[in-house]
Design a protein around this motif. Structure first.
Motif, PDB file in Angstrom:
ATOM      1  N   SER A 112     -13.424  41.092  -0.774  1.00 21.74           N
ATOM      2  CA  SER A 112     -12.821  40.039   0.030  1.00 21.74           C
ATOM      3  C   SER A 112     -11.825  39.257  -0.820  1.00 21.74           C
ATOM      4  CB  SER A 112     -13.896  39.103   0.576  1.00 21.74           C
ATOM      5  OG  SER A 112     -14.414  38.292  -0.466  1.00 21.74           O
ATOM      6  N   VAL A 113     -10.994  38.488  -0.172  1.00 14.47           N
ATOM      7  CA  VAL A 113     -10.017  37.654  -0.871  1.00 14.47           C
ATOM      8  C   VAL A 113     -10.717  36.682  -1.801  1.00 14.47           C
ATOM      9  CG1 VAL A 113      -8.298  35.827  -0.531  1.00 14.47           C
ATOM     10  CG2 VAL A 113      -8.232  37.871   0.899  1.00 14.47           C
ATOM     11  N   ALA A 114     -11.767  36.064  -1.327  1.00 12.80           N
ATOM     12  CA  ALA A 114     -12.509  35.100  -2.153  1.00 12.80           C
ATOM     13  C   ALA A 114     -13.079  35.765  -3.401  1.00 12.80           C
ATOM     14  CB  ALA A 114     -13.630  34.461  -1.332  1.00 12.80           C
ATOM     15  N   GLN A 115     -13.567  36.996  -3.272  1.00 10.56           N
ATOM     16  CA  GLN A 115     -14.114  37.711  -4.427  1.00 10.56           C
ATOM     17  C   GLN A 115     -13.022  38.048  -5.442  1.00 10.56           C
ATOM     18  OE1 GLN A 115     -15.949  40.849  -2.088  1.00 10.56           O
ATOM     19  NE2 GLN A 115     -17.980  40.252  -2.865  1.00 10.56           N
ATOM     20  N   VAL A 116     -11.859  38.455  -4.963  1.00 11.84           N
ATOM     21  CA  VAL A 116     -10.743  38.775  -5.860  1.00 11.84           C
ATOM     22  C   VAL A 116     -10.333  37.527  -6.632  1.00 11.84           C
ATOM     23  CG1 VAL A 116      -8.303  39.447  -5.958  1.00 11.84           C
ATOM     24  CG2 VAL A 116      -9.895  40.706  -4.497  1.00 11.84           C
ATOM     25  N   ILE A 117     -10.212  36.414  -5.944  1.00 11.32           N
ATOM     26  CA  ILE A 117      -9.817  35.174  -6.598  1.00 11.32           C
ATOM     27  C   ILE A 117     -10.888  34.724  -7.587  1.00 11.32           C
ATOM     28  CG2 ILE A 117      -9.383  32.708  -6.196  1.00 11.32           C
ATOM     29  CD1 ILE A 117      -7.814  33.631  -3.680  1.00 11.32           C
ATOM     30  N   GLU A 118     -12.139  34.854  -7.227  1.00 12.66           N
ATOM     31  CA  GLU A 118     -13.234  34.491  -8.136  1.00 12.66           C
ATOM     32  C   GLU A 118     -13.226  35.375  -9.391  1.00 12.66           C
ATOM     33  OE1 GLU A 118     -16.288  32.000  -9.287  1.00 12.66           O
ATOM     34  OE2 GLU A 118     -14.975  31.849  -7.555  1.00 12.66           O
ATOM     35  N   MET A 119     -12.983  36.660  -9.219  1.00 12.57           N
ATOM     36  CA  MET A 119     -12.911  37.567 -10.375  1.00 12.57           C
ATOM     37  C   MET A 119     -11.718  37.217 -11.262  1.00 12.57           C
ATOM     38  SD  MET A 119     -13.949  41.219  -8.656  1.00 12.57           S
ATOM     39  CE  MET A 119     -13.527  42.139 -10.117  1.00 12.57           C
ATOM     40  N   ALA A 120     -10.603  36.894 -10.646  1.00 14.35           N
ATOM     41  CA  ALA A 120      -9.410  36.526 -11.422  1.00 14.35           C
ATOM     42  C   ALA A 120      -9.659  35.240 -12.203  1.00 14.35           C
ATOM     43  CB  ALA A 120      -8.207  36.373 -10.494  1.00 14.35           C
ATOM     44  N   ARG A 121     -10.267  34.264 -11.571  1.00 15.04           N
ATOM     45  CA  ARG A 121     -10.578  33.007 -12.257  1.00 15.04           C
ATOM     46  C   ARG A 121     -11.502  33.260 -13.438  1.00 15.04           C
ATOM     47  NH1 ARG A 121     -13.536  29.600  -8.441  1.00 15.04           N
ATOM     48  NH2 ARG A 121     -13.594  28.103 -10.127  1.00 15.04           N
ATOM     49  N   GLY A 122     -12.497  34.097 -13.245  1.00 12.04           N
ATOM     50  CA  GLY A 122     -13.468  34.395 -14.295  1.00 12.04           C
ATOM     51  C   GLY A 122     -12.911  35.220 -15.431  1.00 12.04           C
ATOM     52  N   SER A 123     -11.807  35.927 -15.193  1.00 11.86           N
ATOM     53  CA  SER A 123     -11.250  36.798 -16.230  1.00 11.86           C
ATOM     54  C   SER A 123     -10.400  36.040 -17.240  1.00 11.86           C
ATOM     55  CB  SER A 123     -10.411  37.904 -15.587  1.00 11.86           C
ATOM     56  OG  SER A 123      -9.231  37.344 -15.050  1.00 11.86           O
ATOM     57  N   GLU A 124     -10.135  34.784 -16.978  1.00 12.78           N
ATOM     58  CA  GLU A 124      -9.364  33.927 -17.875  1.00 12.78           C
ATOM     59  C   GLU A 124      -7.941  34.433 -18.109  1.00 12.78           C
ATOM     60  OE1 GLU A 124     -11.410  32.606 -21.367  1.00 12.78           O
ATOM     61  OE2 GLU A 124     -13.295  32.388 -20.298  1.00 12.78           O
ATOM     62  N   VAL A 125      -7.323  34.986 -17.079  1.00  5.97           N
ATOM     63  CA  VAL A 125      -5.924  35.402 -17.161  1.00  5.97           C
ATOM     64  C   VAL A 125      -5.107  34.559 -16.178  1.00  5.97           C
ATOM     65  CG1 VAL A 125      -6.450  37.774 -17.813  1.00  5.97           C
ATOM     66  CG2 VAL A 125      -6.148  37.210 -15.413  1.00  5.97           C
ATOM     67  N   SER A 126      -3.832  34.415 -16.471  1.00  5.40           N
ATOM     68  CA  SER A 126      -2.915  33.785 -15.534  1.00  5.40           C
ATOM     69  C   SER A 126      -2.183  34.906 -14.809  1.00  5.40           C
ATOM     70  CB  SER A 126      -1.898  32.911 -16.275  1.00  5.40           C
ATOM     71  OG  SER A 126      -2.549  31.853 -16.920  1.00  5.40           O
ATOM     72  N   ILE A 127      -2.168  34.844 -13.496  1.00  4.10           N
ATOM     73  CA  ILE A 127      -1.556  35.917 -12.718  1.00  4.10           C
ATOM     74  C   ILE A 127      -0.186  35.486 -12.212  1.00  4.10           C
ATOM     75  CG2 ILE A 127      -1.738  37.330 -10.631  1.00  4.10           C
ATOM     76  CD1 ILE A 127      -4.740  37.407 -11.117  1.00  4.10           C
ATOM     77  N   PHE A 128       0.813  36.316 -12.549  1.00  3.65           N
ATOM     78  CA  PHE A 128       2.183  36.128 -12.100  1.00  3.65           C
ATOM     79  C   PHE A 128       2.509  37.316 -11.198  1.00  3.65           C
ATOM     80  CE2 PHE A 128       1.760  33.713 -15.883  1.00  3.65           C
ATOM     81  CZ  PHE A 128       2.636  32.646 -15.771  1.00  3.65           C
ATOM     82  N   SER A 129       3.050  37.041 -10.021  1.00  2.97           N
ATOM     83  CA  SER A 129       3.356  38.147  -9.111  1.00  2.97           C
ATOM     84  C   SER A 129       4.734  37.956  -8.489  1.00  2.97           C
ATOM     85  CB  SER A 129       2.289  38.258  -8.017  1.00  2.97           C
ATOM     86  OG  SER A 129       2.255  37.077  -7.252  1.00  2.97           O
ATOM     87  N   ILE A 130       5.311  39.089  -8.092  1.00  2.00           N
ATOM     88  CA  ILE A 130       6.586  39.089  -7.390  1.00  2.00           C
ATOM     89  C   ILE A 130       6.394  39.930  -6.136  1.00  2.00           C
ATOM     90  CG2 ILE A 130       9.024  39.750  -7.460  1.00  2.00           C
ATOM     91  CD1 ILE A 130       8.821  39.592 -10.543  1.00  2.00           C
ATOM     92  N   ALA A 131       6.684  39.344  -4.993  1.00  3.60           N
ATOM     93  CA  ALA A 131       6.611  40.076  -3.728  1.00  3.60           C
ATOM     94  C   ALA A 131       8.032  40.259  -3.213  1.00  3.60           C
ATOM     95  CB  ALA A 131       5.766  39.314  -2.717  1.00  3.60           C
ATOM     96  N   GLN A 132       8.352  41.479  -2.812  1.00  2.00           N
ATOM     97  CA  GLN A 132       9.705  41.778  -2.355  1.00  2.00           C
ATOM     98  C   GLN A 132       9.664  42.303  -0.940  1.00  2.00           C
ATOM     99  OE1 GLN A 132      11.233  45.200  -1.980  1.00  2.00           O
ATOM    100  NE2 GLN A 132      12.957  44.077  -1.121  1.00  2.00           N
TER     101      GLN A 132
END
Length: 105
Positions: free
Chosen positions: A1-21
């Motif tokens: 789920s979206v919430a799980q992805v965000i929780e995993m990203a927060r826990g991984s201690e990385v900053s996420i930069f994205s580009i959508a085209q």
């Protein structure tokens, strides 16, 4: 789920930069990528044309070059949980993008 992805990203201690085209990026995608970037201290760009990709990558590089790495050692905490942090600078023109929390195991 979206919430799980965000929780995993927060826990991984990385900053996420994205580009959508695309001409018509979906609102759902925009909300998700903005939230993911915000929750991890990163940033998201939405470009309508692939021609803007090179310029956008230059912005990403400039953003990464202007980052600072701060460390913090909290007092001893005996339970696993998220702890809020707030980063402030004494410069009105500065934009602060930082993680909002850290996890103690």
């Amino acid at each position: 789920s979206v919430a799980q992805v965000i929780e995993m990203a927060r826990g991984s201690e990385v900053s996420i930069f994205s580009i959508a085209q695309g001409k018509d990026e979906s609102k759902t995608l925009k909300v998700f990528l903005d939230r993911l970037a915000d929750q991890t201290g990163g940033r998201c760009w939405f470009i309508g044309s692939i021609r803007k990709l090179s310029e956008t990558f230059k912005e990403v590089v400039a953003e990464l070059k202007s980052q600072y790495f701060l460390t913090y050692t909290p007092p001893e905490i005996k339970h696993r949980s998220w702890h809020r942090i707030q980063v402030q600078v004494n410069r009105p023109s500065a934009v602060v993008r930082a993680k909002r929390e850290y996890y103690v195991e």
